[in-house]
Design a protein around this motif. Structure first.
Motif, mmCIF file in Angstrom:
data_model
loop_
_atom_site.group_PDB
_atom_site.id
_atom_site.type_symbol
_atom_site.label_atom_id
_atom_site.label_comp_id
_atom_site.label_asym_id
_atom_site.label_seq_id
_atom_site.Cartn_x
_atom_site.Cartn_y
_atom_site.Cartn_z
ATOM 1 N N GLU A 95 0.840 -1.199 0.000
ATOM 2 C CA GLU A 95 0.000 0.000 0.000
ATOM 3 C C GLU A 95 0.873 1.247 0.000
ATOM 4 O O GLU A 95 1.928 1.286 0.635
ATOM 5 N N LYS A 96 0.401 2.275 -0.712
ATOM 6 C CA LYS A 96 1.099 3.561 -0.750
ATOM 7 C C LYS A 96 0.131 4.661 -0.344
ATOM 8 O O LYS A 96 -1.061 4.599 -0.679
ATOM 9 N N GLN A 97 0.644 5.642 0.388
ATOM 10 C CA GLN A 97 -0.152 6.794 0.822
ATOM 11 C C GLN A 97 0.681 8.050 0.660
ATOM 12 O O GLN A 97 1.913 8.006 0.765
ATOM 13 N N THR A 98 -0.011 9.154 0.463
ATOM 14 C CA THR A 98 0.635 10.466 0.429
ATOM 15 C C THR A 98 -0.075 11.369 1.430
ATOM 16 O O THR A 98 -1.309 11.353 1.523
ATOM 17 N N ARG A 99 0.708 12.103 2.193
ATOM 18 C CA ARG A 99 0.149 13.099 3.120
ATOM 19 C C ARG A 99 0.953 14.374 2.932
ATOM 20 O O ARG A 99 2.179 14.331 2.837
ATOM 21 N N VAL A 100 0.265 15.487 2.894
ATOM 22 C CA VAL A 100 0.922 16.790 2.809
ATOM 23 C C VAL A 100 0.493 17.601 4.028
ATOM 24 O O VAL A 100 -0.680 17.942 4.187
ATOM 25 N N TRP A 101 1.437 17.863 4.904
ATOM 26 C CA TRP A 101 1.213 18.687 6.084
ATOM 27 C C TRP A 101 1.502 20.146 5.742
ATOM 28 O O TRP A 101 2.506 20.451 5.084
ATOM 29 N N THR A 102 0.648 21.037 6.230
ATOM 30 C CA THR A 102 0.925 22.470 6.238
ATOM 31 C C THR A 102 0.957 22.870 7.706
ATOM 32 O O THR A 102 -0.003 22.620 8.445
ATOM 33 N N ILE A 103 2.071 23.453 8.124
ATOM 34 C CA ILE A 103 2.286 23.765 9.537
ATOM 35 C C ILE A 103 2.553 25.258 9.683
ATOM 36 O O ILE A 103 3.367 25.824 8.956
ATOM 37 N N ILE A 104 1.866 25.872 10.637
ATOM 38 C CA ILE A 104 2.094 27.282 10.975
ATOM 39 C C ILE A 104 2.788 27.350 12.331
ATOM 40 O O ILE A 104 2.287 26.801 13.319
ATOM 41 N N ASP A 105 3.952 27.980 12.374
ATOM 42 C CA ASP A 105 4.675 28.222 13.621
ATOM 43 C C ASP A 105 4.106 29.502 14.224
ATOM 44 O O ASP A 105 4.291 30.588 13.700
ATOM 45 N N GLN A 106 3.374 29.368 15.323
ATOM 46 C CA GLN A 106 2.750 30.516 15.981
ATOM 47 C C GLN A 106 3.679 31.206 16.969
ATOM 48 O O GLN A 106 3.291 32.169 17.609
ATOM 49 N N GLY A 107 4.901 30.708 17.093
ATOM 50 C CA GLY A 107 5.842 31.267 18.053
ATOM 51 C C GLY A 107 5.674 30.626 19.417
ATOM 52 O O GLY A 107 4.687 29.944 19.699
ATOM 53 N N ASN A 108 6.654 30.814 20.267
ATOM 54 C CA ASN A 108 6.644 30.269 21.636
ATOM 55 C C ASN A 108 6.381 28.767 21.687
ATOM 56 O O ASN A 108 5.756 28.279 22.624
#
Length: 187
Positions: A95-108
């Motif tokens: 099985e193959k999967q793809t995931r794309v994370w979008t991450i926001i660094d909010q600080g602290n």
């Protein structure tokens, strides 16, 4: 008939109460505030990475093995520093999967994340060498999908290695665990 519990009954009740208290307690991100090396998500997840992992069921039996190839980059946006992490999974059954994370660094040490199979927004908090993510996910198993909760911990071992351990929780019970070793590749 005497009132109260018999000695054996008292022992069982006390043992169950202690077990209940232990199961309610868990590690806190604050436990890692003074640990080193310090995890900087944008620094570690930058460029090409690889990973290898296992999935274990509730009894500890390994049910799947997998590898992941990743590419990550960060940019400055009006919302803060934003990272995109592309993940390509290959499981031992093909099985193959793809995931794309979008991450926001909010600080602290605070992060927000989204991905194609994440329900809502993942909440992340980092202190010292650790990062804890909490999120809900639609998890595909065979021909069905299940809504589960992830309690996801990452620990920076050195500048090139993170160990990631996730509890997969359904109805408040850990039904599976995922362990993953992530390695940075030379650019």
């Amino acid at each position: 008939m005497k009132k109260g519990l018999k000695p054996l009954g008292k022992t069982v009740v006390l043992a169950l109460l202690a077990l209940g208290l232990m199961s309610c307690s868990s590690a806190s991100i604050d436990d890692y505030a003074n640990t080193n090396p310090k995890l900087d998500l944008a620094e570690f997840f930058d460029g090409k990475l690889t990973a290898a992992g296992i999935v274990q069921d509730f009894s500890g039996k390994v049910t799947r093995k997998f590898t992941v190839t990743m590419e990550a980059h960060w940019s400055d946006t009006p919302q803060g520093k934003q990272g995109v992490i592309n993940e390509w999974f290959v499981y031992d059954d093909g099985e193959k999967q793809t995931r794309v994370w979008t991450i926001i660094d909010q600080g602290n040490g605070s992060y927000l994340g989204t991905a194609n199979d994440i329900l809502g927004i993942a909440q992340g908090e980092s202190k010292g060498s650790a990062l804890r993510w909490r999120y809900d996910m639609l998890l595909a198993v065979d021909d069905s999908e299940y809504e589960v909760h992830f309690d996801d911990w990452m620990f920076l071992v050195d500048q090139n290695t993170i160990i990631n351990k996730s509890d997969i929780i359904k109805f408040g019970i850990t039904v599976a665990e995922v362990t993953l070793v992530i390695s940075k590749q030379a650019n």
